[in-house]
Design an enzyme around this catalytic site. Structure first.
Site, PDB file in Angstrom:
ATOM      1  N   GLU A  85       0.821  -1.216   0.000  1.00  0.00           N
ATOM      2  CA  GLU A  85       0.000   0.000   0.000  1.00  0.00           C
ATOM      3  C   GLU A  85       0.855   1.266   0.000  1.00  0.00           C
ATOM      4  O   GLU A  85       1.650   1.485   0.923  1.00  0.00           O
ATOM      5  CB  GLU A  85      -0.925  -0.010   1.229  1.00  0.00           C
ATOM      6  CG  GLU A  85      -1.896   1.156   1.230  1.00  0.00           C
ATOM      7  CD  GLU A  85      -2.923   1.060   2.361  1.00  0.00           C
ATOM      8  OE1 GLU A  85      -3.283  -0.057   2.748  1.00  0.00           O
ATOM      9  OE2 GLU A  85      -3.336   2.117   2.848  1.00  0.00           O
ATOM     10  N   LYS A 279      -7.498  -1.293  11.286  1.00  0.00           N
ATOM     11  CA  LYS A 279      -6.872  -1.711  10.017  1.00  0.00           C
ATOM     12  C   LYS A 279      -5.630  -0.859   9.759  1.00  0.00           C
ATOM     13  O   LYS A 279      -4.599  -1.344   9.311  1.00  0.00           O
ATOM     14  CB  LYS A 279      -7.882  -1.591   8.873  1.00  0.00           C
ATOM     15  CG  LYS A 279      -7.390  -2.121   7.532  1.00  0.00           C
ATOM     16  CD  LYS A 279      -6.619  -1.113   6.720  1.00  0.00           C
ATOM     17  CE  LYS A 279      -6.163  -1.721   5.398  1.00  0.00           C
ATOM     18  NZ  LYS A 279      -5.301  -0.816   4.627  1.00  0.00           N
ATOM     19  N   ASP A 295       4.286 -14.697  11.058  1.00  0.00           N
ATOM     20  CA  ASP A 295       2.997 -15.129  10.527  1.00  0.00           C
ATOM     21  C   ASP A 295       1.952 -14.027  10.758  1.00  0.00           C
ATOM     22  O   ASP A 295       1.442 -13.870  11.870  1.00  0.00           O
ATOM     23  CB  ASP A 295       2.612 -16.432  11.254  1.00  0.00           C
ATOM     24  CG  ASP A 295       1.244 -16.959  10.862  1.00  0.00           C
ATOM     25  OD1 ASP A 295       0.483 -16.231  10.193  1.00  0.00           O
ATOM     26  OD2 ASP A 295       0.941 -18.098  11.235  1.00  0.00           O
ATOM     27  N   HIS A 392      -2.335  10.225   0.477  1.00  0.00           N
ATOM     28  CA  HIS A 392      -2.550   8.915  -0.128  1.00  0.00           C
ATOM     29  C   HIS A 392      -2.426   8.981  -1.644  1.00  0.00           C
ATOM     30  O   HIS A 392      -1.705   8.204  -2.260  1.00  0.00           O
ATOM     31  CB  HIS A 392      -3.962   8.477   0.261  1.00  0.00           C
ATOM     32  CG  HIS A 392      -4.124   7.010   0.298  1.00  0.00           C
ATOM     33  ND1 HIS A 392      -3.670   6.253   1.345  1.00  0.00           N
ATOM     34  CD2 HIS A 392      -4.676   6.145  -0.593  1.00  0.00           C
ATOM     35  CE1 HIS A 392      -3.954   4.996   1.116  1.00  0.00           C
ATOM     36  NE2 HIS A 392      -4.555   4.895  -0.046  1.00  0.00           N
TER      37      HIS A 392
HETATM   38  C1  MEV Z   1      -5.850   2.906   5.101  1.00  0.00           C
HETATM   39  O1  MEV Z   1      -5.076   1.807   4.743  1.00  0.00           O
HETATM   40  C2  MEV Z   1      -5.897   3.034   6.609  1.00  0.00           C
HETATM   41  C3  MEV Z   1      -6.818   4.136   7.133  1.00  0.00           C
HETATM   42  O2  MEV Z   1      -8.135   3.974   6.627  1.00  0.00           O
HETATM   43  C4  MEV Z   1      -6.835   4.009   8.640  1.00  0.00           C
HETATM   44  C5  MEV Z   1      -7.817   4.920   9.348  1.00  0.00           C
HETATM   45  O3  MEV Z   1      -8.829   5.296   8.755  1.00  0.00           O
HETATM   46  O4  MEV Z   1      -7.550   5.191  10.536  1.00  0.00           O
HETATM   47  C6  MEV Z   1      -6.351   5.491   6.709  1.00  0.00           C
END
Ligand code: MEV
Length: 442
Positions: A85, A279, A295, A392
């Site tokens: 990513e 995430k 792992d 991003h």
């Molecule tokens: C993207 O990989 C992760 C985010 O969505 C985490 C978040 O929203 O805190 C930017």
């Protein structure tokens, strides 16, 4: 109609690819070339990789990157990260620098105990199995003395076995809950081997036990396996600094901290936000786990389960102000290894560990927790200031340009132009087309 194939695993790599191309892929040389271009010229290295799993036909590359300047417990680290990513490593690096100027990360391992279970059916008298277990416990422990020998030399081994009556939740269901220390190994193989041996001993011993024989009701082993839920293998990491020093992305410290804490509070009470919030944490954690040959599936499963340990899925991080100091922390379970598995076998995993000064498993837990906390900090910082797409899409720009087969000159121009313009597939496509239609195919 396609026919199933027998003996696929016995075929050579070339034969496997030929079969794939003939049956599933575009039957030209291109598919074959795509698969083969990733073969390593170093035959020994390729053989090593082929051996990791079955039916290998190619290698799948992911970027191996470095996030430098992580000050962790007063030591500087350059953290290796493997992830696809865009923007994750840039975010980690920026956060490392931000906290480098504010005292760095502090982290400690709280506990390192792992566990496994032997799942048992028993439909007889509870007292009979409880008595049998107390009489037999020492025999069960003794049965793994050979298996444990080396682990014990390294300070690990079986800690305890307890018998749990879970018949209230599931009729006839008992469990042996076994706890272990596994030193610098993640310990999956060690734990599973121990469990299977204990289970075998339990089954054999029970067959000779008078009370079971008299009632003709014996415990039956359903299965024996480690648990990836490791709430007793915990690490904590935190950062802190006076609120007024927390200004970021043009926002003053007080406003930033207030919005930041609000963002964490939202992830505490709202499951949909919590999953995304966590995430983002896993972006950092998985990248280190992958780089060091650990792992990531077991870590993911264990951490997400931990996020709902109180019944509601919630944020893994906490943020607060105490006496004018902003404190941001994470507490997560991490069962990691720095020996065994791929850690020493995969040359890049080995190198990643060398980069981290050959940590023991406790140190790797600390570094990994920091990577998770840093990633969460970076995400929230962007979300509450510029918005996530700003950074991003800037990072994604090169991916879009590559998709559009932009030349190096076109890329240069695009990078310059999109410093001040919004990046999206559409805007980049338009920009590149405009460059090209101006007759300036570069
Ligand atoms: C993207 O990989 C992760 C985010 O969505 C985490 C978040 O929203 O805190 C930017």
């Amino acid at each position: 109609m396609l026919q199933p194939i027998l003996g696929f695993s016995k075929k050579t790599k070339d034969e496997k690819i030929d079969w794939l191309v003939a049956n599933y892929l575009n039957n030209d040389n291109n598919s074959k070339n795509v698969l083969k271009q990733y073969w390593n010229n170093d035959k020994k290295l390729q053989k090593l990789h082929d051996g990791f799993i079955e039916n290998t036909v190619s290698n799948y590359y992911l970027p191996f990157a470095i996030a430098p300047n992580f000050l962790i417990n007063k030591e500087l680290f350059a953290i290796p990260m493997v992830i696809e990513e865009s923007s994750v490593v840039a975010a980690a690096s920026n956060t490392a620098k931000f906290w480098l100027e504010r005292g760095g990360f502090k982290t400690e391992v709280i506990s390192t105990t792992k566990n496994g279970q032997i799942h048992i059916n028993f439909y007889g008298d509870d007292l009979v199995i409880q008595t049998f277990f107390s009489e037999t416990k020492s025999i069960l422990i003794e049965s793994i003395s050979e298996i444990e020998k080396n682990m014990k030399k390294r300070g690990g081994g079986l800690l305890d076995i307890i018998l749990i009556n879970a018949t209230d939740s599931l009729e006839g269901y008992y469990q042996l809950h076994c706890t272990f220390e596994t030193s610098d190994a993640m310990g999956a193989n060690f734990i599973n081997t121990c469990l299977e041996e204990i289970a075998k001993t339990l089954e054999n011993t029970s067959k000779l036990h008078t009370d079971f024989i008299l009632k003709n009701t014996f415990p039956e082993i359903v299965m024996s396996i480690l648990s990836n839920y490791v709430p007793e293998c915990l690490v904590k990491a935190q950062v802190s600094c006076p609120v007024e020093e927390m200004s970021a992305n043009g926002m003053d410290g007080k406003t930033f901290v207030s919005k930041f804490i609000r963002a964490v509070e939202i992830a505490k009470i709202d499951k949909r936000r919590a999953v995304t919030h966590n995430k983002g944490i896993m972006n950092g954690i998985d990248a280190v786990i992958l780089a060091t040959g650990n792992d990531f599936r077991s870590v993911e499963a264990g951490i997400h389960a931990y996020a709902s340990k109180n019944g509601n899925y919630t944020s893994l991080t906490n943020a607060k102000i105490e006496n004018g100091i902003f404190i941001f922390s994470i507490e997560i379970p991490l069962a990691l290894g720095t020996v065994g598995g791929l850690t020493k076998l995969h040359p890049l995993a080995n190198l990643a560990l060398e980069l981290l000064d050959n940590p023991n498993s406790r140190d790797l837990m600390k570094i990994t927790a920091v990577a998770g906390l840093a990633q969460n900090f970076a995400a929230i910082k962007s979300l509450i200031t510029t918005g996530i797409q700003h950074g991003h899409m800037k990072m994604h720009l090169i991916n879009i340009l590559n998709q559009l087969k932009a030349s190096e000159k076109e890329k240069e121009k695009a990078v310059e132009y999109f410093k001040t313009n919004m990046v999206s597939y559409l805007t980049v496509d338009l920009f590149v087309n405009k460059l090209r239609s101006n007759g300036k195919i570069l």
